[in-house]
Design a protein around this motif. Structure first.
Motif: not given
Length: 343
Positions: A213-217, A247-257
């Motif tokens: 996700x970090x790489x994408x961001x 920027x990835x903070x708001x995507x951690x749970x809904x995308x990665x988790x």
């Protein structure tokens, strides 16, 4: 809107990437394995050590294809990028705002609102979908705690207070993460978040997905002309992509988790997809990594309606959209940064 293309993932440490015309040539020990046209690729993530030819590096820089180098365990090592998009005025604004604590706090509040809102959404969705299999009272308690944390965000006077609220909320969220794992409980037990190194398969999957996700961001920020290394909540640290982490903070749970939970509950990944090193660190096997990445690529192609734009976008485009919205705010086109609030 930018078009979502494929990310080329190289998982074998013996693979070498070179260029022939407009095509990436993948070889191993001098033998060609595959060919992929450059026009089908938006980024390359390689976990190998054999290397990338200078010609391919140059062509990827010319075409704006970011190459991310990871260790075999999935730890980020470096990015290679070409000339910046955007303009220097945008980046100068970013740098100036990063030195202003009041502005940093304002942006960070929106980011943290998105993170906690989405974390609470993951818990609430589990309650709604699997109430008969879960300790609903426990999950509802955590959901209420997260709701209170969201309200506490507005009271924070600086980013230090925000980090305190975020840390406490993250602790509560991960306290029920094990409850969301409904299958293969014996092999995928989770007690607490362990990062460096991960000591169980769940933490190994979370760490790996966060790296992806970090790489994408990071790629998205480069695309819109922002500097991934200068953040607002995550302060400057040499070698750290602070704005990417923001920027990835708001995507951690809904995308990665949620992706990790799905891989376990649908039995796409099993205990045979991991190995344990002598120091107790747990990592993917090569075959496990391939299965994970194949499913990750499919996840990126799923279509959703973006909650702010009200337009259909692929999941893999969400980091780019959020980077674009941040750039629009910094240019003064919109009044504030709109976080990704998934429902």
């Amino acid at each position: 809107m930018k078009k979502l293309l494929n990310t080329l993932y190289i998982t074998s440490y013996e693979k070498y990437l070179s260029l022939e015309g407009e095509t990436v040539v993948i070889s191993e020990q001098g033998k060609e394995c595959a060919r992929i046209p450059l026009h089908n690729i938006e980024s390359i993530v390689t976990m190998g050590y054999a290397g990338v030819s200078p010609a391919l590096l140059g062509k990827c820089a010319e075409y704006g294809i970011v190459i991310s180098f990871l260790s075999r365990s999935g730890r980020f090592l470096a990015h290679t990028v070409g000339p910046y998009n955007g303009n220097v005025v945008l980046r100068k604004t970013q740098y100036r705002y990063s030195e202003n604590e009041e502005i940093c706090t304002s942006i960070s509040k929106n980011i943290m609102t998105g993170k906690l809102f989405n974390s609470r959404g993951v818990v609430e969705r589990a309650i709604r979908d699997y109430s008969s299999s879960l300790d609903v009272d426990k999950l509802k308690s955590v959901s209420e705690d997260l709701k209170e944390s969201i309200s506490n965000i507005e009271k924070c006077k600086d980013t230090e207070q925000l980090r305190g609220v975020e840390g406490e909320a993250a602790s509560r969220y991960f306290s029920v993460f094990d409850n969301l794992i409904l299958q293969q409980k014996k092999d995928f037990a989770f007690s607490t978040r362990v990062r460096r190194p991960p000591t169980d398969p769940v933490n190994a999957m979370l760490s790996f997905s966060y790296t992806l996700l970090n790489s994408m961001t990071t790629s998205a920020l480069y695309c819109v002309g922002l500097d991934p290394y200068v953040g607002f909540m995550h302060k400057d640290r040499p070698g750290r992509t602070s704005l990417s982490l923001d920027l990835m903070e708001e995507l951690r749970s809904v995308f990665a988790d949620r992706f990790v939970i799905t891989m376990i509950n649908k039995r796409v990944i099993n205990k045979g997809d991991f190995f344990v090193k002598e120091n107790g660190a747990v990592y993917f096997t090569d075959d496990g990594k391939k299965k994970f990445l194949q499913s990750w690529q499919m996840k990126k192609q799923n279509t959703i309606v973006h909650p702010f734009l009200k337009e259909k976008v692929e999941w893999g485009m969400v980091p780019y959209v959020q980077a674009l919205l941040l750039a629009r705010f910094l240019r003064g086109d919109i009044d504030g940064y709109p976080p990704f609030l998934w429902k």
